[in-house]
Design an enzyme around this catalytic site. Structure first.
Site, PDB file in Angstrom:
ATOM      1  N   SER A 161      39.183  37.257  42.284  1.00  0.00           N
ATOM      2  CA  SER A 161      40.477  37.473  41.614  1.00  0.00           C
ATOM      3  C   SER A 161      41.549  37.545  42.699  1.00  0.00           C
ATOM      4  CB  SER A 161      40.431  38.808  40.862  1.00  0.00           C
ATOM      5  OG  SER A 161      41.726  39.207  40.457  1.00  0.00           O
ATOM      6  N   TYR A 174      38.488  47.961  39.601  1.00  0.00           N
ATOM      7  CA  TYR A 174      38.508  46.493  39.616  1.00  0.00           C
ATOM      8  C   TYR A 174      38.902  45.967  40.993  1.00  0.00           C
ATOM      9  CZ  TYR A 174      39.500  41.761  37.803  1.00  0.00           C
ATOM     10  OH  TYR A 174      39.512  40.404  37.570  1.00  0.00           O
TER      11      TYR A 174
END
Ligand code: NAD
Length: 279
Positions: A161, A174
């Site tokens: 990401s 995350y």
């Protein structure tokens, strides 16, 4: 031989099939939805046998499996193992080895998100996100690596990401897991470098998935904004192009990383974020 393939390369005949990955087997984790589904579809169309993984409605998953098999003619299997459980991962990898003789392309894509200030972050959510977004990739990699080294060819692709490279508030688990996968990617790249194994991470910004689509409608309603305003000023505030990445674009990058042109791409964290982390 070489001459005939050169002729074919210059032919004006349309190429019906992309056989680049014929006789290869790919495991794509989290491929019942979103980015993983697009990657699995793209690799199947290139001739790889596919193991789908992920949760969802059993009939819908079987319909996806069957239609992909029908369209591409490759073998498509489904394994619904819960990747937060290392024992389940070991069992799954054993079943895949038995049926396909091993994994040539490993796409670690399954992931989940939870948003909360760090002081309120539920401990169970932290443990879940670290287990799925980071540790699962460690387990699949450690179990797939020996076969890849023996065969002298392997491609490990981690769906990371933009949050593998930069942070946003309230996404501590995350961001920590995605930064962790960046480090794992680089380490595994070094270990496989002389055995034909390549390990890279794709770092998308906001990707347009059904999940995001739902968020747009909900946020528009909640904030009294138009859907266009929500896209530009809320979701894509950090993404300079003000456009979403598409799942097909991420799948295209995964396909490229399996091609000979990508043989010297190793340990790379490849940004696909419209310029987000360039700022
Ligand atoms: P998604 O929610 O559409 O898909 C997630 C997949 O993971 C599903 O198939 C789901 O069933 C599976 N999954 C969830 N928990 C699991 C478990 N315990 N065991 C096995 N499978 C499980 O999400 P997506 O947007 O396609 O995201 C895929 C990956 O891309 C994730 O790693 C995510 O962090 C990353 N990513 C997404 C975006 C985005 O904007 N959508 C941006 C950057 C990175």
């Amino acid at each position: 031989g070489r001459a005939s393939s050169d002729l074919r390369a210059h032919s004006t005949q349309p190429v019906e099939k992309d056989p680049m990955l014929a006789n290869k087997t790919a495991l794509v984790t989290g491929s019942t939805s979103g980015i993983g589904k697009a990657i699995a579809t793209r690799l199947a169309r290139s001739g790889a046998n596919i193991v789908l993984n992920g949760f969802g409605n059993a009939d819908e998953i079987e319909a996806l499996r069957a239609s992909l098999a029908r369209e591409t003619g490759v073998e498509i299997a489904y394994d619904g193992s819960d990747l937060t459980d290392p024992k389940a991962i070991e069992a799954m990898m054993g079943r895949i080895a038995e049926r396909f003789g091993g994994i040539d392309i490993l796409v670690n894509n399954a992931g989940t998100q939870f948003v909360s200030p760090v002081e309120d972050f539920p401990v169970a959510k932290w443990d879940l996100i670290l287990a799925l977004n980071l540790s699962a990739a460690f387990h699949t990699i450690r179990l797939a690596m020996p076969g890849m080294k023996t065969r002298g060819w392997g491609r490990i692709i981690n769906t990371a990401s933009a949050h593998a490279l930069v942070a946003s508030p309230f996404k501590s688990a995350y961001v920590a897991a995605k930064h962790g996968i960046a480090g794992l990617t680089k380490t595994v790249a070094l270990e496989g470098a002389q055995s034909g194994v390549r390990c890279n991470a794709i770092c998308p910004g906001y990707v347009f998935t059904p999940l995001v689509e739902g968020q747009i409608a909900d946020t528009a309603k909640a904030r009294g904004m138009t859907e266009e305003q929500v896209k530009r000023d809320v979701l894509l505030a950090a993404q300079p192009t003000k456009e979403f990445v598409t799942v097909e674009q991420v799948a295209g990058m995964a396909h490229f990383l399996c091609s000979p042109d990508a043989d010297q791409i190793n340990g790379a964290l490849l940004q696909m974020d419209g310029g987000w982390v360039a700022q």
